[in-house]
Structure formats: C-alpha cells, structure tokens
Design an enzyme around this catalytic site. Structure first.
Site, PDB file in Angstrom:
ATOM      1  N   SER A 101       0.729  -1.213   0.019  1.00  0.00           N
ATOM      2  CA  SER A 101      -0.104   0.000  -0.105  1.00  0.00           C
ATOM      3  C   SER A 101       0.868   1.320  -0.090  1.00  0.00           C
ATOM      4  CB  SER A 101      -0.820   0.077   1.233  1.00  0.00           C
ATOM      5  OG  SER A 101      -1.487   1.219   1.474  1.00  0.00           O
ATOM      6  N   TYR A 113      -1.712  -0.877  10.426  1.00  0.00           N
ATOM      7  CA  TYR A 113      -1.772  -1.061   9.085  1.00  0.00           C
ATOM      8  C   TYR A 113      -0.624  -0.640   8.338  1.00  0.00           C
ATOM      9  CZ  TYR A 113      -3.837  -1.320   4.359  1.00  0.00           C
ATOM     10  OH  TYR A 113      -4.104  -1.459   2.963  1.00  0.00           O
TER      11      TYR A 113
END
Length: 276
Positions: free
Chosen positions: A148, A161
């Site tokens: 990401s 995350y």
C-alpha cells in the site's frame, strides 16, 4: 549473488491468500481466467467454496484450502496440500490482510494492532517461508505482496496497518536480494483503492468516487505471473497508476541494463511539512 537465472517461464499455478473476498477473490478468478491453476487460501470455507465453484464454472481449476495465515502448522499443511493438488506453486500472492481503527497510535487497541501485524506481516512471512523453498528447488518462482502507498509515508492513524505495509517492503526486498540469482522474483504491489468491505467502511474514503478498478490489479499481477515484468523484481508497482504497458517498457530498459526501479529507501534531509 552468483549466476543470475536468465529466464523464468510463465507461472502455471498460483496460491492466493485472502482469496474468499475482495481483492483476493478478484485476483484468484482473474489468474484462473488467464489459465493458471489456483490454490485459494482463507479462513472462511463457505466463501472459498463459492470462489472455487465460480472458477470451475468458467473452465478453470481451483483448490480451496482453509487456514489462518498466522498458524505456522496450518500454513505448512496448506502449502503442502496445494503442491499435492497442483504439482507446484509458481506464484505466491500474499493478499490476506486486516486494517485497524483510524485513530492515532496512543489511542490504538493493543490487541487489534498485534493481530494486524500478525496477519499482514507474520502471515506473509509464513507463506513465503513455506512456499519459496519449493520454488527454488524447481529453479525459481514469483512472490507478490499486496502492499500500500500508506506503507511509504507517515500517517497519523491506522498505525498497525501502515507499519505492516512498510514491513512488507522488507519481506519482498529480502526475497529479491537473497533469491534473485536462483530464479526468485519478488514484487510489492499497491492495488490503489479498490472498493471492498474494508475500504468502504473507512472514514478516509467516505467521500471517494475515484475507486481503482479491480481489473487493473488483476492485469498487473497477471503480467507478473506471465514473466513480463521479471526484471523489475524488488520494485514497488502501483495498480491504477502504473500501466502494464509502461511497466513493460521499464522492464525492457532494466533488462538492457538501464537503471530503473522504485524501492522504499531513506530520503535525504528535508524540511518536514509540519515545520513549514
């Protein structure tokens, strides 16, 4: 690093984690449509069965494997079952992942953050640890980590995350550095922002209208599976931003010896935006 393997053939088989829903499901079906035999791994047996039946109805072959990616013994059994069913694993797609609450670190739930790190990082490690030895014994293979953009920059929320996605760069980079000369290729792929159960529930995307089409992610990972981007091993690729045609051109330049690549490194000293 020794003699670099000149050419690795297209992948014939793939193992996709988190394959029961979202991006993982799109990838599993898309790779099967591209002609690969696919092992599907997730915890939800019913959803996995639905994906396997969808692939079968489209003329593909899939085997469903129920496992928690943080359970080392379950992962080892699943990889062994995939190899028994498909003959080998040529492509590993580490897609399984969780998000944590959109709060700053000092408000984060300790257990939630630990679980996010276990699934997103330790799970990817366990899958690679189980699958890569077989790849190397056959002359090579490919590993894709679904990363990401949040792993490349500082963010004020979702600490678990973001930290996990940063750590994945070290997973893929380590595989590339140690395994490239033996035919191993590793890629960090950011899928953009695909509309999934996870992203649609995030406040950060509450007003978003420019979602990344899942087909863009499938196209990119399929190009990796086919070997078209092998000379970009170790790099960070972005679906919805990088086009496959552009990446093919970069791969050709890299194969000819021209400097290329996008990697996570330390930047030089600069004034932090918050201080301006």
């Amino acid at each position: 690093m020794g003699t670099v393997k000149a050419h690795l053939g297209p992948a014939r088989t793939a193992l996709v984690t988190g394959a029961s829903r979202g991006i993982g499901r799109h990838l599993a079906v898309g790779l099967a449509d591209a002609g690969l035999e696919v092992a599907l791994l997730a915890r939800d047996a019913d959803r996995l069965g639905d994906v396997a039946r969808e692939i079968s109805s489209r003329g593909g072959k899939a085997v469903a494997l129920t496992a928690d990616v943080t359970d080392r013994h379950a992962v080892d059994r699943a990889v062994s079952a995939a190899e028994n069913a498909l003959g080998a694993i040529d492509l590993l797609v580490n897609n399984a992942g969780l998000n944590d609450a959109e709060v700053p670190l000092w408000e984060a739930d300790r257990d939630e953050v630990r679980r996010v790190l276990e699934v997103n990082v330790y799970g990817a490690f366990l899958l690679a640890r189980a699958a890569v030895p077989g790849m190397l014994s056959r002359g090579g293979g490919r590993v894709v980590d679904l990363s990401s953009g949040s792993g490349t920059r500082d963010m004020g929320v979702t600490f678990g995350y973001n930290a996990a996605k940063t750590a994945l760069f070290r997973v893929g980079g380590g595989l590339h550095e140690a395994g490239y000369s033996r035919g191993l290729r590793a890629f960090e792929v950011a899928p953009g922002v695909v509309a999934t159960d996870m992203t649609e529930d995030m406040a950060a995307h509450a007003d978003r209208t420019d979602w990344t089409p899942p087909e863009a992610v499938v196209e990119l990972v399929t190009a990796i599976a086919d070997g078209q981007l092998d000379s970009l091993s170790g790099c960070y690729l972005r679906a919805g931003s990088d086009t496959v045609d552009e990446l093919r051109a970069r791969a050709a330049a890299a194969a000819d010896g021209a400097p290329t690549g996008r990697r996570l490194t330390v930047s030089d000293w600069e004034v932090h935006p918050a201080a301006r």
